[in-house]
Structure formats: structure tokens, C-alpha cells
Design a protein around this motif. Structure first.
Motif, PDB file in Angstrom:
ATOM      1  N   LYS A 218       9.294   0.936   8.699  1.00 30.78           N
ATOM      2  CA  LYS A 218       8.517   2.058   9.232  1.00 30.78           C
ATOM      3  C   LYS A 218       7.040   1.955   8.824  1.00 30.78           C
ATOM      4  N   ARG A 219       6.625   0.767   8.353  1.00 28.17           N
ATOM      5  CA  ARG A 219       5.293   0.691   7.727  1.00 28.17           C
ATOM      6  C   ARG A 219       4.149   1.040   8.667  1.00 28.17           C
ATOM      7  N   HIS A 220       4.372   0.900   9.982  1.00 29.69           N
ATOM      8  CA  HIS A 220       3.290   1.229  10.918  1.00 29.69           C
ATOM      9  C   HIS A 220       3.214   2.723  11.221  1.00 29.69           C
ATOM     10  N   GLU A 221       4.268   3.433  10.872  1.00 35.36           N
ATOM     11  CA  GLU A 221       4.270   4.886  11.128  1.00 35.36           C
ATOM     12  C   GLU A 221       3.947   5.691   9.879  1.00 35.36           C
ATOM     13  N   ILE A 222       4.126   5.061   8.727  1.00 37.81           N
ATOM     14  CA  ILE A 222       3.933   5.785   7.463  1.00 37.81           C
ATOM     15  C   ILE A 222       2.468   6.141   7.266  1.00 37.81           C
ATOM     16  N   ASP A 223       2.229   7.385   6.866  1.00 38.66           N
ATOM     17  CA  ASP A 223       0.861   7.823   6.592  1.00 38.66           C
ATOM     18  C   ASP A 223       0.465   7.553   5.150  1.00 38.66           C
ATOM     19  N   GLY A 224       1.409   7.228   4.327  1.00 38.98           N
ATOM     20  CA  GLY A 224       1.087   6.908   2.948  1.00 38.98           C
ATOM     21  C   GLY A 224       2.310   7.005   2.057  1.00 38.98           C
ATOM     22  N   ASP A 239       1.089  -1.669 -10.911  1.00 40.74           N
ATOM     23  CA  ASP A 239       0.229  -2.785 -11.319  1.00 40.74           C
ATOM     24  C   ASP A 239       0.961  -4.118 -11.227  1.00 40.74           C
ATOM     25  N   GLY A 240       2.275  -4.068 -11.358  1.00 40.60           N
ATOM     26  CA  GLY A 240       3.054  -5.297 -11.315  1.00 40.60           C
ATOM     27  C   GLY A 240       3.282  -5.820  -9.904  1.00 40.60           C
ATOM     28  N   ASP A 241       2.738  -5.156  -8.905  1.00 35.78           N
ATOM     29  CA  ASP A 241       2.870  -5.594  -7.506  1.00 35.78           C
ATOM     30  C   ASP A 241       4.314  -5.839  -7.097  1.00 35.78           C
ATOM     31  N   TYR A 242       5.184  -4.956  -7.499  1.00 34.67           N
ATOM     32  CA  TYR A 242       6.590  -5.109  -7.122  1.00 34.67           C
ATOM     33  C   TYR A 242       6.798  -4.769  -5.651  1.00 34.67           C
ATOM     34  N   LEU A 243       6.037  -3.802  -5.160  1.00 36.60           N
ATOM     35  CA  LEU A 243       6.205  -3.357  -3.770  1.00 36.60           C
ATOM     36  C   LEU A 243       5.700  -4.409  -2.796  1.00 36.60           C
ATOM     37  N   HIS A 244       6.273  -4.401  -1.604  1.00 38.34           N
ATOM     38  CA  HIS A 244       5.790  -5.243  -0.497  1.00 38.34           C
ATOM     39  C   HIS A 244       4.283  -4.993  -0.347  1.00 38.34           C
ATOM     40  N   HIS A 245       3.521  -6.093  -0.135  1.00 36.63           N
ATOM     41  CA  HIS A 245       2.056  -5.937  -0.170  1.00 36.63           C
ATOM     42  C   HIS A 245       1.523  -4.958   0.878  1.00 36.63           C
ATOM     43  N   GLU A 246       2.201  -4.873   2.028  1.00 34.17           N
ATOM     44  CA  GLU A 246       1.721  -3.933   3.056  1.00 34.17           C
ATOM     45  C   GLU A 246       1.948  -2.485   2.629  1.00 34.17           C
ATOM     46  N   LEU A 247       3.000  -2.288   1.847  1.00 36.15           N
ATOM     47  CA  LEU A 247       3.265  -0.931   1.345  1.00 36.15           C
ATOM     48  C   LEU A 247       2.291  -0.588   0.232  1.00 36.15           C
ATOM     49  N   GLN A 248       2.064  -1.589  -0.604  1.00 38.47           N
ATOM     50  CA  GLN A 248       1.142  -1.407  -1.736  1.00 38.47           C
ATOM     51  C   GLN A 248      -0.202  -0.848  -1.243  1.00 38.47           C
ATOM     52  N   ASP A 249      -0.634  -1.326  -0.070  1.00 37.03           N
ATOM     53  CA  ASP A 249      -1.922  -0.886   0.492  1.00 37.03           C
ATOM     54  C   ASP A 249      -1.911   0.573   0.954  1.00 37.03           C
ATOM     55  N   THR A 250      -0.715   1.123   1.176  1.00 35.30           N
ATOM     56  CA  THR A 250      -0.668   2.491   1.691  1.00 35.30           C
ATOM     57  C   THR A 250      -0.405   3.525   0.590  1.00 35.30           C
ATOM     58  N   VAL A 251      -0.348   3.063  -0.668  1.00 34.84           N
ATOM     59  CA  VAL A 251      -0.102   4.007  -1.765  1.00 34.84           C
ATOM     60  C   VAL A 251      -1.303   4.951  -1.897  1.00 34.84           C
ATOM     61  N   LEU A 252      -1.024   6.237  -1.739  1.00 38.24           N
ATOM     62  CA  LEU A 252      -2.103   7.231  -1.771  1.00 38.24           C
ATOM     63  C   LEU A 252      -2.466   7.630  -3.197  1.00 38.24           C
ATOM     64  N   GLY A 253      -1.511   7.459  -4.087  1.00 42.67           N
ATOM     65  CA  GLY A 253      -1.804   7.828  -5.466  1.00 42.67           C
ATOM     66  C   GLY A 253      -0.554   7.864  -6.301  1.00 42.67           C
ATOM     67  N   LYS A 254      -0.767   7.911  -7.619  1.00 43.87           N
ATOM     68  CA  LYS A 254       0.369   8.033  -8.546  1.00 43.87           C
ATOM     69  C   LYS A 254       0.202   9.341  -9.291  1.00 43.87           C
ATOM     70  N   PHE A 255       1.345   9.984  -9.534  1.00 44.95           N
ATOM     71  CA  PHE A 255       1.301  11.341 -10.078  1.00 44.95           C
ATOM     72  C   PHE A 255       2.306  11.497 -11.215  1.00 44.95           C
ATOM     73  N   ASP A 256       1.931  12.329 -12.184  1.00 46.04           N
ATOM     74  CA  ASP A 256       2.823  12.594 -13.299  1.00 46.04           C
ATOM     75  C   ASP A 256       3.929  13.533 -12.879  1.00 46.04           C
ATOM     76  N   VAL A 257       5.135  13.074 -13.028  1.00 50.03           N
ATOM     77  CA  VAL A 257       6.301  13.877 -12.673  1.00 50.03           C
ATOM     78  C   VAL A 257       7.315  13.695 -13.788  1.00 50.03           C
ATOM     79  N   SER A 258       7.892  14.798 -14.278  1.00 46.19           N
ATOM     80  CA  SER A 258       8.792  14.652 -15.426  1.00 46.19           C
ATOM     81  C   SER A 258      10.202  14.250 -15.045  1.00 46.19           C
ATOM     82  N   TYR A 259      10.662  14.659 -13.852  1.00 42.55           N
ATOM     83  CA  TYR A 259      12.026  14.326 -13.465  1.00 42.55           C
ATOM     84  C   TYR A 259      12.024  13.181 -12.467  1.00 42.55           C
ATOM     85  N   THR A 260      13.014  12.338 -12.577  1.00 44.59           N
ATOM     86  CA  THR A 260      13.083  11.210 -11.648  1.00 44.59           C
ATOM     87  C   THR A 260      14.387  11.225 -10.875  1.00 44.59           C
TER      88      THR A 260
END
Ligand SMILES: [Zn+2]
Length: 416
Positions: A218-224, A239-260
Motif C-alpha cells: 500500500k506504499r503508494h496510498e499511505i500518507d505516512g 536508525d537501524g534501517d530495518y524498514l523497507h527503504h520506501e517506507l522509511q522515507d514516509t515515516v512522519l515521526g517517532k513518538f513516546d508511547v508507554s504501551y506496545t
């Protein structure tokens, strides 16, 4: 169907829903007598009929005779509507509104409306009786655009899912075998640390695989994509570039969340609210930038009903731009000498008289139609894409207020 056609149909549907919702919001009942029923697609119609029948008999206890009669009439109308359906409602479910609403002169008027297949699935059955119709769940479906990928992780577990409009949809989860920080007796500290790092690395890979499986198609439809978790896990993961590089480019941000766990996905949406609302209108902003630039520097832009319509008919419009808040009708007049003219008026106003600008004869009303329906109809015939522009940002508001909310970006200059 191409994705673009699908998107246009989707936008059109949403527009039609929004119009009905606005109409329903206007209605008021003098008592608690307006009934709204939300029916999910997996709810058996027979169960709904049973529920409505039950409500009907309970309504016999309502003290006010007028309210009692009104509620029972509404329930009868709803039962009539339910007869049109077989075992289950259509895809995404249905919503039925029915009740005696106040109209002018202290009279009431019976209104019954059915909305089939809303943009998102109806999640739970709801029966609601009040002095207003319940429209909020539908408003939520229409409020935000956008498809976002969600990832929350720490070293023990991870969850991935979607944010579709305002709805969070958990999809997959994983848990790790990463050992805790305490090593067992007899293990060398070095060996333990190495094994632990390996296990962490393996888990990040597993999480990335899970996310890639879901998001890459769905990478062409994803807004982020939003990534959440405690520090430093989410940082190591990104930072470890685990994600597919095209997805990595669409990361809007990282956020602190206590529950996973799954609830972490909801926390992530809360934490990323600002990034999300900016992103949801990025596409609209780009369209407006292009429109205003073309308006100032070149001739490949048009605005106003008349000019836009003429360009549409010529097939010169690349993208038809319509303000989401546009609520106007077009009235089509024809004078005795056969001159056809148009007038755009507020949807709430009555149809005015019209004098032909060419021969001064009075024009006869041929048709009155929603301006958006009218222009989209021409656009569809000409293969022109329609884009709805939000008014939630400055240029979008300007487009609505100063340009009448109607415009287009042209393929070539037409001089119209
Ligand atoms: Zn005329």
C-alpha cells in the motif's frame, strides 16, 4: 477501475454523505422522538426488526401522547425500511434516521432517511432516541482523510496497524524472546550481552517484516507512518534501517508511547496528532500551491463557475478543484430567444428570477442542481479528476472565500 477513478467516486460519495448529514443536523424534534439506528454489516436484519418491535412496545409507556405517537410512527417507518433488506445489511452497514421534526408554523413533518454503505464500517449496533438525530459517528468517518501506518514496539512486543481516517485498526502483533537484563549464573557476561543483542536484532527484523508485509503493498496510498515506543527502542529500530527503504522515507515521526500492545496504537495516534493533521492536508496544500502559482505566473488556472465550466467542457481542465465547504446550487435558465444562462446561488436560498443578459427577456428555470454534482458530472464525462480542498488551512480558506471554492488547473492555456 483506476485508483484515481476510485478516489473520485470515494470523494463524491463522501460529499453526498456530508450533505445528508448536514441536512439531518438541522432537524429538531419537540420531544425525545427522533430515532437513529446504526446497523453493522454483520448484524442480522431479523434481530434489528426484533429490537425495533421491542422498542415500539416499550414506547407505549411514554407519558406524553404526542411524543409516544411520534416515536411509534418513527419505529414503524424504520421497520418498513428494513423490509428492503435480506438477511444482512449491505457492505459497511446502514444507518436509518426517522422521526417527526419541527417544521415552520409549529407543525411537524415526518422524515425518514437511510444511508447505506458509509465510507467506514459501522462498528457496533446503536439504537438512539433523542430530540436530535445521532450523526457524530458518521461525521467521524468523514472528518479526516488519510491512510497511515502505525508501529509500536519495545524489546518484548510489537503491534502494527492502520489509521484509516479516524479509525485505528490493529492488524498484527509479535512478541520477542529477548532475554531480560539479568543473566543466569554460569554464563559469561560477554556472551550473554552478545546473545541479547542478537535477539534484539532478530526481533527488530521480525517487526520490520511484519510492517513491510502490511505496508509495502500500500506504499503508494499511505500518507505516512508513525512509530511509537519507549526510548531507545524506537530510535534503534528506525536508525537501524530495518524498514523497507520506501517506507522509511514516509515515516512522519517517532513518538513516546508507554504501551506496545494494541492500546499503544491508540496512544500513538494521540501522541502524533499534530503530525497527522498536518499530513492529512499536505495533498490539498500542494494543490493550492500549484493553483495559486499558475494563477499568478501563467494562464494554466481557472476559477469561478462560468470559466471553470467552460474549460471543463473544452476538456482543458487537468484537475477540477472544489472547496469541501461549497454549498451552492446552479440554476439553469433559458430565455424565449433560446439563450441559456446560469446562476450560482446559496443552496438555502429560493430560486431567484433571472433576466437574460443578452436580450433582457426573462429566463425560465430549466433546472436547479447542486453545483458540485453539476461540475463533477461534466468532469467525469471528460475524464477530469476532481479534488476536494479542505478549508482547514489558509489557502484552502482563501480558495473558498475569495474564489468561490470553484477552480481548476489547466492542461494548456485556453484564454477563457
Ligand atoms: Zn436571451
Amino acid at each position: 477501475m483506476s485508483t484515481e477513478t476510485e478516489k473520485t467516486n470515494d470523494d463524491r460519495r463522501k460529499y453526498e454523505f456530508r450533505k445528508v448529514i448536514e441536512e439531518l443536523q438541522e432537524y429538531e424534534g419537540s420531544g425525545t422522538q427522533l430515532v437513529t439506528i446504526y446497523i453493522p454489516e454483520d448484524k442480522q436484519i431479523a434481530d434489528v426488526v426484533a429490537h425495533v418491535t421491542q422498542e415500539h412496545s416499550e414506547a407505549a409507556n411514554i407519558k406524553s401522547k404526542q411524543t409516544r405517537t411520534n416515536v411509534q410512527d418513527a419505529l414503524t417507518s424504520i421497520k418498513d425500511r428494513l423490509r428492503y433488506y435480506d438477511t444482512f445489511p449491505p457492505e459497511n452497514g446502514i444507518v436509518i434516521f426517522s422521526g417527526a421534526v419541527d417544521s415552520s408554523g409549529g407543525r411537524t413533518e415526518m422524515v425518514t432517511k437511510t444511508l447505506e454503505s458509509p465510507p467506514d464500517p459501522i462498528e457496533s449496533f446503536r439504537y438512539h432516541c433523542d430530540s436530535n438525530f445521532l450523526t457524530e459517528p458518521l461525521e467521524h468517518m468523514l472528518a479526516d482523510k488519510g491512510l497511515f501506518g502505525l508501529i509500536v514496539l519495545d524489546r518484548r512486543e510489537a503491534n502494527v496497524g492502520w489509521l484509516k481516517g479516524k479509525r485505528v485498526e490493529p492488524v498484527k502483533s509479535a512478541s520477542s524472546l529477548v532475554p531480560g537484563k539479568q543473566r543466569k549464573g554460569g554464563q559469561s557476561a560477554q556472551r550473554f550481552a552478545r546473545l541479547r543483542l542478537e535477539a534484539i536484532d532478530n526481533f527488530y527484523q521480525e517487526v520490520a517484516e511484519m510492517a513491510n508485509d502490511l505496508f509495502v503493498p500500500k506504499r503508494h496510498e499511505i500518507d505516512g507512518i508513525l512509530v511509537g515506543g519507549p526510548s531507545p527502542t524506537k530510535d534503534e529500530f528506525l536508525d537501524g534501517d530495518y524498514l523497507h527503504h520506501e517506507l522509511q522515507d514516509t515515516v512522519l515521526g517517532k513518538f513516546d508511547v508507554s504501551y506496545t500492545d494494541e492500546s499503544g496504537l491508540y496512544d500513538l495516534v494521540d501522541a502524533g496528532q499534530e503530525a497527522l493533521s498536518d499530513q492529512a492536508i499536505v495533498e490539498d496544500k500542494n494543490q493550492m500551491e500549484e493553483f495559486f502559482e499558475n494563477l499568478h505566473t501563467g494562464e494554466k488556472a481557472t476559477y469561478g463557475f462560468e470559466q471553470t465550466r467552460r474549460n471543463l467542457i473544452m476538456g482543458s481542465v487537468d484537475r477540477l478543484l472544489l472547496s469541501e465547504d461549497l454549498r451552492s446550487d446552479v440554476v439553469i435558465y433559458e430565455c424565449p430567444n433560446g439563450h441559456e444562462e446560469y446562476e450560482v446561488i446559496d443552496s438555502r436560498h429560493t430560486t431567484p428570477d433571472h433576466e437574460c443578459s443578452e436580450c433582457r427577456e426573462e429566463g425560465e428555470v430549466q433546472d436547479r442542481e447542486d453545483v458540485i454534482e453539476h461540475l463533477m458530472g461534466i468532469a467525469e464525462q471528460r475524464g477530469t479528476e476532481t479534488i476536494f480542498i479542505s478549508t482547514d488551512f489558509e489557502k484552502g480558506e482563501q480558495f473558498h472565500d475569495a474564489f468561490g471554492g470553484i477552480g481548476g488547473i489547466l492542461r494548456y492555456s485556453t484564454g477563457v
